[in-house]
Design an enzyme around this catalytic site. Structure first.
Site, PDB file in Angstrom:
ATOM      1  N   ASP A  49       0.731  -1.067  -0.046  1.00  0.00           N
ATOM      2  CA  ASP A  49      -0.170   0.065   0.000  1.00  0.00           C
ATOM      3  C   ASP A  49       1.015   1.347   0.099  1.00  0.00           C
ATOM      4  O   ASP A  49       1.636   1.384   0.875  1.00  0.00           O
ATOM      5  CB  ASP A  49      -0.838  -0.180   1.271  1.00  0.00           C
ATOM      6  CG  ASP A  49      -1.879  -1.155   1.345  1.00  0.00           C
ATOM      7  OD1 ASP A  49      -1.750  -2.012   0.446  1.00  0.00           O
ATOM      8  OD2 ASP A  49      -2.845  -0.929   2.556  1.00  0.00           O
ATOM      9  N   GLU A 274     -11.626  -0.953   0.987  1.00  0.00           N
ATOM     10  CA  GLU A 274     -10.589  -0.235   1.655  1.00  0.00           C
ATOM     11  C   GLU A 274      -9.914   0.857   0.846  1.00  0.00           C
ATOM     12  O   GLU A 274     -10.206   1.195  -0.205  1.00  0.00           O
ATOM     13  CB  GLU A 274      -9.468  -1.679   1.205  1.00  0.00           C
ATOM     14  CG  GLU A 274      -9.942  -3.056   2.108  1.00  0.00           C
ATOM     15  CD  GLU A 274      -8.743  -3.647   2.160  1.00  0.00           C
ATOM     16  OE1 GLU A 274      -8.088  -3.955   3.327  1.00  0.00           O
ATOM     17  OE2 GLU A 274      -8.075  -4.412   1.334  1.00  0.00           O
TER      18      GLU A 274
END
Length: 439
Positions: A49, A274
């Site tokens: 990420d 998310e």
């Protein structure tokens, strides 16, 4: 649910099963197959990420001629499936948005909250030089056994410095403070969870360009009590209750936080929405989330993909983009090649970053990765920046226009190469005008 008397509306939009049943791979939403780059962004660490350092208004920050990204990282020696258990924030900087230099750990002078830190966002104020880092505090300090408690945290008081010899560096002292915990009413607490995965994470700072108000978006779950009539009383579907949360914060006090009702929920549809974030374009608010194939409720066939919604103001009703919510997904022969997409505006299009996940892997579930020999788990995991996708956007419709190189993150001022569709249109125009030989 009562409506706040502050103009936010208080109504939560729904991503419904009817919407999600329309999910389908098409030429417009399927990304090209990704091949690993010649060299990784960080030769010593897995990267997954990733988020850009932005100004409070949301633009890509320029710090002394550099762009900066922050990423979740773990040592390349660690089995990729274990990386979330030791995630550490590191940063990387680039003068051209193509070649990234590792800058080291972000927090090297103080212990952040949690036993490890998951995704968030980073804000740089060019007028003051101040930096705020919003993050997920996962677990608790000095815990004996790994836990998965989560809350929103913020680090403030730091700054970022540049010079010709040392490049870019973050400097403290950092003040780490809790920002928000779930309330149990709008946002499920861990002890309320009946689902496969519990979420209260991924804080993303956003200043509304139409009102000037500051907010933090985050991923959460909507409480669905046992015996509820949600999903027609289907208990199995009720376990899938993801939502996009929002809290009011302050431009001057980063610890100020007032929970508001969710912007979107996916009760009966999906468990994980998310890394929610918003791209504002010409009066439209585009809300993007990433989600997995395995987090869709029974009866829905979804994908590891970027999903999106649009509204006419931050607190208006959100409609799924393209009718289903699907914006960009991996090809069927490489369904897990990329993940954790993050979008930002660039002139008349939207650019989408992600990381190279498990490529050369087409089994139906990522659970099967654990059955591979460790050497194959390492080989098939990218752990580096993926090619940047280019999205065309028109109202509630989007399409993939093409892709840039691995880790190419342009600024607003940078001209992008001509896409194939643009080349064909130009050649047709030249032919029609008598100025070319056609194609």
């Amino acid at each position: 649910m009562s409506d706040p008397a502050d103009g936010t509306g208080g109504r939560t939009s729904a991503w419904t099963r009817e919407h999600a049943r329309r999910l389908e791979r098409t030429a417009e939403n399927t990304a090209p197959v990704i091949y690993p780059p010649e060299s990784k962004t960080d030769p010593d660490n897995h990267i997954w990420d990733t988020w850009l350092l932005r100004t409070p208004e949301g633009a890509v920050a320029d710090v002394g001629g550099y762009r900066v990204i922050v990423a979740l990282t773990a040592s390349n020696d660690l089995l990729p499936g274990k990386r979330h258990d030791v995630a550490t924030h590191r940063f990387y900087y680039s003068a051209d948005g193509r070649h990234w230099t590792p800058g080291g750990e972000v927090f090297d002078d103080a212990d952040p909250l949690g036993s490890r830190q998951w995704a968030g966002s980073a804000v740089y104020d060019p007028e003051t030089g101040d930096v705020r880092l919003y993050y997920t505090a996962a677990g608790v300090r000095a815990e004996g056994a790994l836990s998965y408690t989560q809350h929103l945290a913020v680090a403030h008081g730091g700054s970022i410095e540049t010079d010709a010899e040392d490049g870019v560096r973050f400097e403290g002292p950092w003040h780490h403070e809790s920002l928000a915990h779930p309330d149990g009413e709008w946002y499920e607490r861990q002890e309320q969870s009946r689902g496969m995965i519990y979420t209260f994470r991924d804080p993303w700072y956003f200043e509304d360009p139409e009102t000037g108000e500051a907010y933090v978006l985050f991923e959460a779950n909507t409480p669905v009590p046992e015996g509820s009539d949600a999903c027609g009383g289907d208990a199995a579907r009720q376990e899938f209750n993801g939502s996009v949360g929002i809290a009011r914060t302050s431009k001057t006090d980063p610890t100020e936080c007032e929970l508001l009702p969710p912007l979107v929920d996916a009760v009966c549809v999906n468990q994980e929405l998310e890394r929610p974030h918003v791209v504002y374009r010409e009066g439209t608010y585009y809300l993007f989330v990433a989600s997995h194939r395995h987090t869709f409720a029974p009866g829905i066939e979804g994908y590891d993909a970027l999903y999106g919604f649009a509204a006419d103001s931050l607190f208006e009703r959100y409609e799924p983009l393209n009718g289903s919510g699907l914006v960009a997904t991996n090809p069927s022969n490489a369904p897990f090649q990329a993940y954790s997409w993050l979008a930002y505006g660039h002139r008349d299009e939207v650019l989408v970053t992600s990381f190279l996940n498990y490529y050369d892997y087409d089994r139906p579930t990522l659970d099967d990765v654990a059955y591979l020999p460790e050497s194959e788990q390492f080989r098939r995991f990218g752990g580096t920046l993926a090619p940047t996708l280019r999205l065309g956007v028109d109202g509630r419709e989007t399409w993939i226009r093409g892709a840039l190189d691995h880790g190419h993150l342009p600024t607003e001022e940078e001209d992008l190469p001509e896409t194939e569709d643009e080349r064909i249109a130009r050649l047709r125009a030249e032919r029609d005008d008598g100025g070319g030989d056609g194609y």
